[in-house]
Enzyme design. Structure first.
Site, mmCIF file in Angstrom:
data_model
loop_
_atom_site.group_PDB
_atom_site.id
_atom_site.type_symbol
_atom_site.label_atom_id
_atom_site.label_comp_id
_atom_site.label_asym_id
_atom_site.label_seq_id
_atom_site.Cartn_x
_atom_site.Cartn_y
_atom_site.Cartn_z
ATOM 1 N N HIS A 1 46.269 69.095 36.515
ATOM 2 C CA HIS A 1 47.222 69.790 35.647
ATOM 3 C C HIS A 1 48.014 70.873 36.387
ATOM 4 O O HIS A 1 49.211 71.057 36.139
ATOM 5 C CB HIS A 1 46.450 70.421 34.479
ATOM 6 C CG HIS A 1 47.301 70.780 33.306
ATOM 7 N ND1 HIS A 1 47.883 69.832 32.487
ATOM 8 C CD2 HIS A 1 47.680 71.982 32.802
ATOM 9 C CE1 HIS A 1 48.569 70.436 31.529
ATOM 10 N NE2 HIS A 1 48.465 71.736 31.701
ATOM 11 N N ASP B 1 44.626 64.699 35.539
ATOM 12 C CA ASP B 1 44.965 65.755 34.584
ATOM 13 C C ASP B 1 44.030 65.656 33.381
ATOM 14 O O ASP B 1 44.079 64.686 32.628
ATOM 15 C CB ASP B 1 46.417 65.613 34.146
ATOM 16 C CG ASP B 1 46.947 66.838 33.430
ATOM 17 O OD1 ASP B 1 46.153 67.527 32.768
ATOM 18 O OD2 ASP B 1 48.155 67.106 33.532
ATOM 19 N N SER C 1 53.225 71.659 30.599
ATOM 20 C CA SER C 1 52.083 71.882 29.710
ATOM 21 C C SER C 1 52.548 72.396 28.348
ATOM 22 O O SER C 1 53.245 71.692 27.630
ATOM 23 C CB SER C 1 51.091 72.839 30.391
ATOM 24 O OG SER C 1 49.886 72.945 29.676
#
Length: 406
Positions: A376, A347, A179
């Site tokens: 995610h 995601d 991320s």
């Protein structure tokens, strides 16, 4: 719309004194405080893994925490005790820190798995997180302490981590990011003096563009300009590790946006993590970040760019010498740098369309893993991540250049 804006503003005003006020004093730069628990003490040593704590200083004065993790059995792979394998740096996501890599069992957590596979594991913690150590001059209560975004995390924090580890190991590094850790990796890799010390990189939920993010709560906050509100109100630190922080998020929901599943409204539907461990995960997460960092991320969503922080035209001219902030040019990432990327169909932050945009701009062709049911958070907490992600990632690292003999 106006009524909802006023309601959100009122909710923020009520929570300011508790959520963002003087109660946070875990790293008071320049002041004396009680010793804080360390990541090694909290999660790694109790699992039976050797762990050492390091503190490094960035060029702009932040004191970052690094942990070095190994496995007592991994030294046998290299002929004699004390010999370490190739270094790998783990870079966490937004509102997380280095503990993210150790939240499941040793058989399920990437940090432990890499150590058991013989890697010299270094755990990064960016400025503002609880495992870092403040600033050489500024208290955490000083607004200057929070005057940064992911731009500084890439060009100062990540750069200093890489330089330090390289100086200790005399070896190029493997990088693993998730991320926000991928955002700062992409930005850092455009800088020749940083990327020259990187052997290869594995990026989980890779992000350089965010304009196709679909997370309902995030998009609601963007449309209501929550990031700009908090900055206008003089709020510089974002710390959601409290009941008030949760209430602030809930206050943004209405009947058209169900926040019954708060996590899914931010990350997308996650398939594979252990929901019974959520309370345990929340013992560690979330970590603080800066309001400016959130603003920079929301700029990416609004503007569809991968650029430095946008101060507005007048200040941009003063800071950058031009009306618009400079872009981080992905075509500058060396074609010779081996990249491995894993992304998911559920995601809501690293959307498939944006991942494809990133791939179009990269000069190389990364190895790709696509998991249709992954959200995610699954990329770091899935109970199936070892077979789905980590074993293929490790095979990728082991096939890279001089480390093929691991």
């Amino acid at each position: 719309m106006a009524r909802r804006l006023l309601a959100a503003l009122a909710a923020i005003s009520i929570t300011v004194s508790v959520l963002f006020g003087d109660s946070v004093d875990c790293f008071d730069g320049g002041g004396k405080s009680e010793p804080q628990p360390t990541l090694c003490d909290e999660l790694i040593l109790p699992a039976g893994y050797p762990c050492s704590e390091y503190m490094i200083q960035t060029k702009d004065g932040f004191l970052l925490g690094l942990q070095r993790v190994s496995s007592s059995s991994s030294s046998l792979r290299f002929g004699h005790a004390g010999e370490r394998g190739p270094p790998v740096l783990l870079l966490h996501g937004l509102f997380m820190a280095g503990d993210a890599w150790f939240l499941n069992t040793p058989e399920q957590s990437l940090g432990f798995i890499l150590a058991d596979q013989g890697f010299d594991v270094w755990v990064g913690n960016v400025r503002g997180t609880r495992w870092s150590h403040g600033h050489r001059s500024y208290s955490v209560k000083n607004k200057k302490f929070w005057d940064w975004s992911w731009q500084e995390l890439a060009l100062y924090d990540m750069a200093e981590m890489i330089n330090y580890i390289y100086s200790v190991t005399n070896s190029k590094l493997f990088i693993v990011g998730h991320s926000q850790g991928t955002i700062i990796s992409f930005a850092a890799f455009t800088q020749p003096d940083i990327v020259e010390k990187v052997e290869a990189a594995a990026l989980l939920s890779p992000i350089s563009y965010l304009d196709h993010a679909t997370a309902p709560l995030v998009l609601r906050m963007v449309s209501m300009h929550i990031d700009q509100m908090v900055l206008t109100m003089g709020i510089h630190q974002l710390n959601f590790k409290s009941e008030w922080g949760t209430n602030l998020l809930v206050s943004l929901c209405d009947t058209r946006l169900s926040c019954g599943d708060m996590l899914s409204s931010i990350t997308g539907k996650n398939c594979c993590f252990n929901e019974s461990r959520v309370a345990y995960y929340l013992d560690q997460e979330p970590h603080p970040s800066s309001a400016k960092n959130l603003n920079h991320l929301f700029q990416m969503i609004r503007e569809g760019t991968f650029s430095k922080y946008d101060y507005g035209k007048l200040k941009n001219v003063k800071v950058y010498g031009k009306f618009k902030p400079p872009k981080f040019d992905l075509s500058r990432i060396p074609k010779s740098l081996p990249l491995w990327m894993a992304y998911g169909g559920n995601d809501a932050l690293a959307d498939v369309t944006d991942v494809k945009h990133t791939l179009q701009e990269l000069p190389s062709t990364p190895e790709l893993v696509y998991l249709e049911n992954y959200g995610h958070v699954d990329f770091i907490l899935s109970l199936q991540a070892r077979q789905d992600l980590y074993d293929p990632m490790i095979n990728f690292f082991k096939s890279s250049g001089k480390y093929s003999s691991i």
